[in-house]
Design a protein around this motif. Structure first.
Motif, PDB file in Angstrom:
ATOM      1  N   ALA A 165       0.873  -1.359   0.050  1.00 62.99           N
ATOM      2  CA  ALA A 165       0.119  -0.056   0.200  1.00 62.99           C
ATOM      3  C   ALA A 165       0.856   1.412  -0.194  1.00 62.99           C
ATOM      4  CB  ALA A 165      -1.033  -0.137   1.396  1.00 62.99           C
ATOM      5  N   GLU A 168       1.108   3.159   3.291  1.00 62.47           N
ATOM      6  CA  GLU A 168       1.660   2.850   4.483  1.00 62.47           C
ATOM      7  C   GLU A 168       3.314   3.142   4.410  1.00 62.47           C
ATOM      8  OE1 GLU A 168       3.327   1.358   7.559  1.00 62.47           O
ATOM      9  OE2 GLU A 168       1.295   0.673   7.139  1.00 62.47           O
ATOM     10  N   ARG A 169       3.556   4.130   5.357  1.00 63.20           N
ATOM     11  CA  ARG A 169       4.964   4.627   5.675  1.00 63.20           C
ATOM     12  C   ARG A 169       6.171   4.211   6.281  1.00 63.20           C
ATOM     13  NH1 ARG A 169       4.206   7.483   0.770  1.00 63.20           N
ATOM     14  NH2 ARG A 169       2.670   8.732   0.683  1.00 63.20           N
ATOM     15  N   GLU A 170       5.670   3.408   7.162  1.00 59.20           N
ATOM     16  CA  GLU A 170       6.586   2.740   8.352  1.00 59.20           C
ATOM     17  C   GLU A 170       7.043   1.599   7.906  1.00 59.20           C
ATOM     18  OE1 GLU A 170       4.808   3.673  11.924  1.00 59.20           O
ATOM     19  OE2 GLU A 170       4.622   5.658  11.675  1.00 59.20           O
ATOM     20  N   VAL A 171       6.115   0.488   7.557  1.00 56.68           N
ATOM     21  CA  VAL A 171       6.470  -0.841   7.781  1.00 56.68           C
ATOM     22  C   VAL A 171       7.025  -1.284   6.402  1.00 56.68           C
ATOM     23  CG1 VAL A 171       5.938  -3.170   8.095  1.00 56.68           C
ATOM     24  CG2 VAL A 171       4.795  -1.193   9.618  1.00 56.68           C
ATOM     25  N   ARG A 172       8.154  -1.790   5.980  1.00 56.54           N
ATOM     26  CA  ARG A 172       8.623  -2.293   4.935  1.00 56.54           C
ATOM     27  C   ARG A 172       8.166  -4.045   4.804  1.00 56.54           C
ATOM     28  NH1 ARG A 172      12.223   1.449   2.764  1.00 56.54           N
ATOM     29  NH2 ARG A 172      11.716   3.445   3.428  1.00 56.54           N
ATOM     30  N   LEU A 201      -8.183  -1.032   1.884  1.00 58.74           N
ATOM     31  CA  LEU A 201      -7.287  -1.284   2.593  1.00 58.74           C
ATOM     32  C   LEU A 201      -7.960  -1.591   4.122  1.00 58.74           C
ATOM     33  CD1 LEU A 201      -4.773   1.900   1.924  1.00 58.74           C
ATOM     34  CD2 LEU A 201      -4.605  -0.711   1.707  1.00 58.74           C
ATOM     35  N   GLY A 205      -7.568  -5.115   6.288  1.00 57.04           N
ATOM     36  CA  GLY A 205      -7.283  -5.269   7.717  1.00 57.04           C
ATOM     37  C   GLY A 205      -8.085  -6.063   8.500  1.00 57.04           C
ATOM     38  N   PRO A 211      -0.655  -4.447   6.000  1.00 56.99           N
ATOM     39  CA  PRO A 211      -0.261  -3.566   5.086  1.00 56.99           C
ATOM     40  C   PRO A 211       1.364  -3.259   5.136  1.00 56.99           C
ATOM     41  CG  PRO A 211      -0.989  -2.247   7.102  1.00 56.99           C
ATOM     42  CD  PRO A 211      -1.284  -3.637   7.284  1.00 56.99           C
ATOM     43  N   ALA A 212       2.000  -3.128   3.734  1.00 57.38           N
ATOM     44  CA  ALA A 212       3.559  -2.669   3.921  1.00 57.38           C
ATOM     45  C   ALA A 212       3.896  -2.172   2.682  1.00 57.38           C
ATOM     46  CB  ALA A 212       4.150  -4.233   3.876  1.00 57.38           C
ATOM     47  N   SER A 213       4.844  -1.483   2.778  1.00 59.60           N
ATOM     48  CA  SER A 213       5.463  -0.730   1.700  1.00 59.60           C
ATOM     49  C   SER A 213       6.634  -1.390   1.080  1.00 59.60           C
ATOM     50  CB  SER A 213       5.798   0.513   2.356  1.00 59.60           C
ATOM     51  OG  SER A 213       6.674   1.574   1.505  1.00 59.60           O
TER      52      SER A 213
END
Length: 237
Positions: A165, A168-172, A201, A205, A211-213
């Motif tokens: 997504a 999503e800015r934090e989790v890779r 999204l 959930g 979610p991941a980036s």
């Protein structure tokens, strides 16, 4: 020298047959002859095959010893439908990267005309995947079903399910995968051009998808699909 691998068109006992384009390629392009050997994929097995007769329409091979092959973790790719030329490229490359199955998804942002035409493209997608599988020396091509809506794709069975997504800015993706070593099956969801909607999204959930980036840059859908499968394979192997 590594033997080329073919997926048998027909199998009968200890005989395998390559027909149509397969036979024409062997006879006319590769100029294969009686006695030449190849690896032949038959279902979930691979056996050595020796040509016993050949022409441009049909090649018969005698099957010999079984050829061992690795069994990597399963990856199911839920791929939102986007422009067909780009989607075909994604299917080809994700097949080479050993995606186990590909689920075409009709998302909210899938263009209406593409959604309507997708059913007629499935056989072409399967043909592309089959050809890519042989080039990559896979045992079997990925399963590719007909297009489904997101609520159906959400039921994908896997030990770990991840939706890529832009929001999503934090989790890779790599971080999640490294935290789940030993996972034997993975579901990856790639959105259409414009990405998943907020409502979609939320559905992910609620269905247990994380979610991941793939990073800070915005990738085209086909690039995201290929990158996600490549990252997953590099960690899960």
């Amino acid at each position: 020298m590594t033997r080329r691998r073919w997926i048998a068109d027909q199998v009968s006992g200890n005989r395998a047959f390559l027909t149509g384009a397969h036979a024409a390629h062997l006879a006319r392009v590769l100029r294969a002859g009686i006695g030449q050997e190849f690896d032949i994929s038959i279902g979930n097995r691979v056996r050595r095959g020796r040509i016993t007769s050949i022409d441009s329409e049909r090649v018969e091979l005698e099957l010999g010893e079984e050829v061992p092959f690795p069994s990597p973790p399963r990856i199911t790719l839920a791929l939102a439908i986007f422009k067909f030329d780009r989607m075909e490229w994604a299917i080809e490359k994700c097949t080479e990267l050993n995606a186990t199955s590909i689920v075409p998804v009709i998302a909210r942002r899938t263009e209406k005309q593409l959604a309507q035409a997708a059913e007629k493209r499935v056989e072409r997608w399967r043909r592309i995947a089959r050809e890519a599988s042989e080039q990559a020396r896979r045992v079997t091509p990925p399963a590719i079903g007909g297009p489904v809506k997101l609520d159906v794709a959400l039921r994908t069975f896997a030990d770990l399910r991840i939706a890529l997504a832009e929001a999503e800015r934090e989790v890779r993706l790599a971080e999640i995968l490294r935290g789940h070593e030993g996972t034997s099956s993975l579901g990856l969801a790639i959105g259409p051009e414009g990405g998943w909607t907020r409502d979609e999204l939320q559905l992910f959930g609620q269905a247990g998808w994380a979610p991941a980036s793939l990073g800070a840059t915005i990738l085209r859908a086909e690039t995201a699909a290929i990158a996600a499968v490549a990252v997953a394979r590099s960690i899960m192997m």
